[in-house]
Design a protein around this motif. Structure first.
Motif, short mmCIF file in Angstrom:
data_model
loop_
_atom_site.label_atom_id
_atom_site.label_comp_id
_atom_site.label_asym_id
_atom_site.label_seq_id
_atom_site.Cartn_x
_atom_site.Cartn_y
_atom_site.Cartn_z
N ASP A 146 -30.02 -18.56 18.69
CA ASP A 146 -30.90 -19.44 19.46
C ASP A 146 -29.99 -20.18 20.42
OD1 ASP A 146 -32.43 -21.41 20.57
OD2 ASP A 146 -33.26 -22.14 18.67
N VAL A 147 -30.14 -19.91 21.71
CA VAL A 147 -29.19 -20.47 22.69
C VAL A 147 -29.20 -22.00 22.70
CG1 VAL A 147 -29.19 -18.47 24.23
CG2 VAL A 147 -30.83 -20.32 24.62
N ALA A 148 -30.26 -22.61 22.18
CA ALA A 148 -30.36 -24.08 22.21
C ALA A 148 -29.57 -24.74 21.07
CB ALA A 148 -31.83 -24.49 22.15
N SER A 149 -28.92 -23.93 20.23
CA SER A 149 -28.20 -24.48 19.09
C SER A 149 -26.69 -24.35 19.28
CB SER A 149 -28.62 -23.76 17.81
OG SER A 149 -27.67 -23.97 16.79
N ALA A 150 -25.99 -25.48 19.32
CA ALA A 150 -24.53 -25.46 19.46
C ALA A 150 -23.89 -24.80 18.25
CB ALA A 150 -24.02 -26.89 19.62
N LEU A 151 -24.45 -25.07 17.07
CA LEU A 151 -23.89 -24.47 15.84
C LEU A 151 -23.97 -22.96 15.89
CD1 LEU A 151 -25.15 -26.61 12.80
CD2 LEU A 151 -22.79 -26.19 13.57
N GLU A 152 -25.13 -22.45 16.33
CA GLU A 152 -25.30 -21.00 16.38
C GLU A 152 -24.39 -20.37 17.43
OE1 GLU A 152 -29.29 -19.45 16.22
OE2 GLU A 152 -29.93 -21.01 14.84
N TRP A 153 -24.17 -21.06 18.54
CA TRP A 153 -23.24 -20.56 19.55
C TRP A 153 -21.84 -20.44 18.96
CZ3 TRP A 153 -23.16 -17.82 23.69
CH2 TRP A 153 -24.21 -17.85 24.61
N HIS A 154 -21.45 -21.48 18.25
CA HIS A 154 -20.12 -21.51 17.66
C HIS A 154 -19.93 -20.30 16.74
CE1 HIS A 154 -16.43 -23.52 16.51
NE2 HIS A 154 -16.71 -23.24 15.25
N ALA A 155 -20.93 -20.06 15.88
CA ALA A 155 -20.84 -18.95 14.92
C ALA A 155 -20.86 -17.60 15.65
CB ALA A 155 -22.01 -19.04 13.93
N ALA A 156 -21.70 -17.48 16.66
CA ALA A 156 -21.82 -16.21 17.39
C ALA A 156 -20.51 -15.86 18.08
CB ALA A 156 -22.95 -16.30 18.41
N VAL A 157 -19.92 -16.84 18.74
CA VAL A 157 -18.66 -16.59 19.47
C VAL A 157 -17.55 -16.23 18.48
CG1 VAL A 157 -16.88 -17.69 20.89
CG2 VAL A 157 -19.30 -17.91 21.50
N ALA A 158 -17.51 -16.93 17.34
CA ALA A 158 -16.49 -16.62 16.33
C ALA A 158 -16.64 -15.19 15.84
CB ALA A 158 -16.59 -17.61 15.17
N THR A 159 -17.87 -14.76 15.61
CA THR A 159 -18.14 -13.39 15.12
C THR A 159 -17.66 -12.36 16.15
OG1 THR A 159 -20.09 -14.18 13.95
CG2 THR A 159 -20.00 -11.83 14.38
N ILE A 160 -17.97 -12.61 17.40
CA ILE A 160 -17.60 -11.64 18.45
C ILE A 160 -16.08 -11.59 18.63
CG2 ILE A 160 -17.77 -11.17 20.94
CD1 ILE A 160 -20.70 -12.48 20.54
N LEU A 161 -15.45 -12.76 18.61
CA LEU A 161 -13.99 -12.78 18.79
C LEU A 161 -13.28 -12.11 17.61
CD1 LEU A 161 -13.37 -16.30 20.36
CD2 LEU A 161 -13.11 -14.05 21.46
N GLU A 162 -13.88 -12.28 16.43
CA GLU A 162 -13.28 -11.63 15.26
C GLU A 162 -13.27 -10.11 15.44
OE1 GLU A 162 -14.30 -13.44 11.31
OE2 GLU A 162 -14.91 -11.36 10.93
N GLN A 163 -14.35 -9.60 15.99
CA GLN A 163 -14.43 -8.14 16.14
C GLN A 163 -13.72 -7.63 17.39
OE1 GLN A 163 -18.37 -6.42 16.17
NE2 GLN A 163 -17.55 -4.34 16.14
N TRP A 164 -13.89 -8.36 18.50
CA TRP A 164 -13.43 -7.80 19.79
C TRP A 164 -12.29 -8.60 20.45
CZ3 TRP A 164 -19.07 -6.61 21.75
CH2 TRP A 164 -19.49 -5.39 21.22
N GLN A 165 -11.97 -9.75 19.88
CA GLN A 165 -10.79 -10.56 20.29
C GLN A 165 -10.80 -11.12 21.71
OE1 GLN A 165 -9.82 -7.33 18.67
NE2 GLN A 165 -10.16 -8.57 16.84
#
Ligand SMILES: NC(=O)c1ccc[n+]([C@@H]2O[C@H](COP(=O)([O-])OP(=O)(O)OC[C@H]3O[C@@H](n4cnc5c(N)ncnc54)[C@H](O)[C@@H]3O)[C@@H](O)[C@H]2O)c1
Length: 262
Positions: free
Chosen positions: A61-80
């Motif tokens: 949900d783009v309106a959630s800072a927490l969800e953004w934080h988790a989404a970006v961490a997930t993507i960086l973990e996989q694709w750096q």
């Protein structure tokens, strides 16, 4: 760059966002489809990967800072890395200053304006590292207001301000920030709005509809080396709708009584 660039696209399960995600994937990006509708996004990603493209889904949900934080961490973990952030998710409620209630105002501004800011904030360290680019999907309505699109028009005008402000803030970091402004695009979301007004199809005489593929082409240009000197700009992809009289532009007959109620 030894590895394929990474692009994040919000609202990528359908419509313009899916068109952009597809375009970026075909242009050899690894694409993260971020959407509040995880199932629809998963179906879309499956179609892309079946075509040999690289795509994955993160529910957000783009309106959630927490969800953004988790989404970006997930993507960086996989694709750096993150090279391209496309803030496309948006809602388009109809209403006037009088008829718009507070909840609709809050939701529209949260998704269309706060969402892109939160996304930029969450992606910024990675974008700085890659000297990446941010592309916000705005609207012709950012600069050419239309009656009955009150909260929407305000949100997209705000998004243009955000685009320019972010561009100037990041000017020394080599990170660019631009807005692509579509005209009217045939998408599932727009079809729903039409159906709500009792229309099973577009108003008679409608012409110059923009396609998601045409929006994707503009995004690809801004993300390409050839587009990287463009910064803080609004790129209209609307057949000139922002310059024209709306009625003359959209309808074959200027006096068409089936006016755009949106
Ligand atoms: N369709 C048009 O005519 C048109 C014209 C100008 C600008 N735009 C803009 O283009 C963008 C996409 O429009 P569209 O017509 O493809 O929309 P759409 O309604 O067809 O798709 C929007 C997508 O965003 C997702 N979404 C909605 N809220 C979200 C949230 N809080 N977090 C994450 N995802 C969310 C939805 O699940 C959906 O997949 C919007 O910003 C819209 O304002 C559309």
């Amino acid at each position: 760059m030894s590895e394929a660039p990474v692009a994040l696209v919000t609202g990528a399960a359908q419509g313009i966002g899916l068109g952009i995600a597809t375009g970026l994937a075909r242009a050899h990006h690894r694409v993260a489809l971020l959407d509040i509708d995880a199932q629809a996004a998963a179906d879309a990603a499956e179609r892309l990967t079946a075509d040999g493209l690289v795509a994955r889904v993160v529910r957000l949900d783009v309106a959630s800072a927490l969800e953004w934080h988790a989404a970006v961490a997930t993507i960086l973990e996989q694709w750096q890395r993150i090279d391209v952030l496309v803030n496309n998710a948006g809602v388009s409620p109809r209403g006037t200053p009088e008829s718009t209630d507070e909840a609709v105002w809050d939701q529209t501004l949260a998704v269309n304006l706060k969402g892109p800011w939160l996304g930029i904030k969450a992606c910024l360290p990675a974008l700085r590292a890659s000297r990446g680019t941010i592309i916000n999907v705005g609207s012709t309505r950012a600069t050419r207001p239309r009656r009955g699109l009150f909260a929407y028009g305000v949100s997209k005008a705000g998004l243009l301000g955000l685009t320019q402000q972010v561009a100037i803030e990041l000017i020394d970091d080599g990170v660019t920030c631009n807005m692509v402004a579509p005209g009217w695009v045939d998408t599932p979301g727009e079809r729903l709005i039409q159906a709500r007004h009792g229309r099973s199809d577009w108003p008679q005489g409608v012409r110059n509809l923009t396609t998601p593929e045409e929006i994707a082409a503009a995004v690809l240009y801004l993300a390409s080396p050839g587009g990287r000197r463009v910064n803080g700009e609004i790129l209209y992809v609307d057949s000139g709708l922002h310059l024209a009289d709306d009625v003359a532009m959209i309808y074959g007959q200027p006096d068409d009584s089936r006016t755009y109620r949106g």
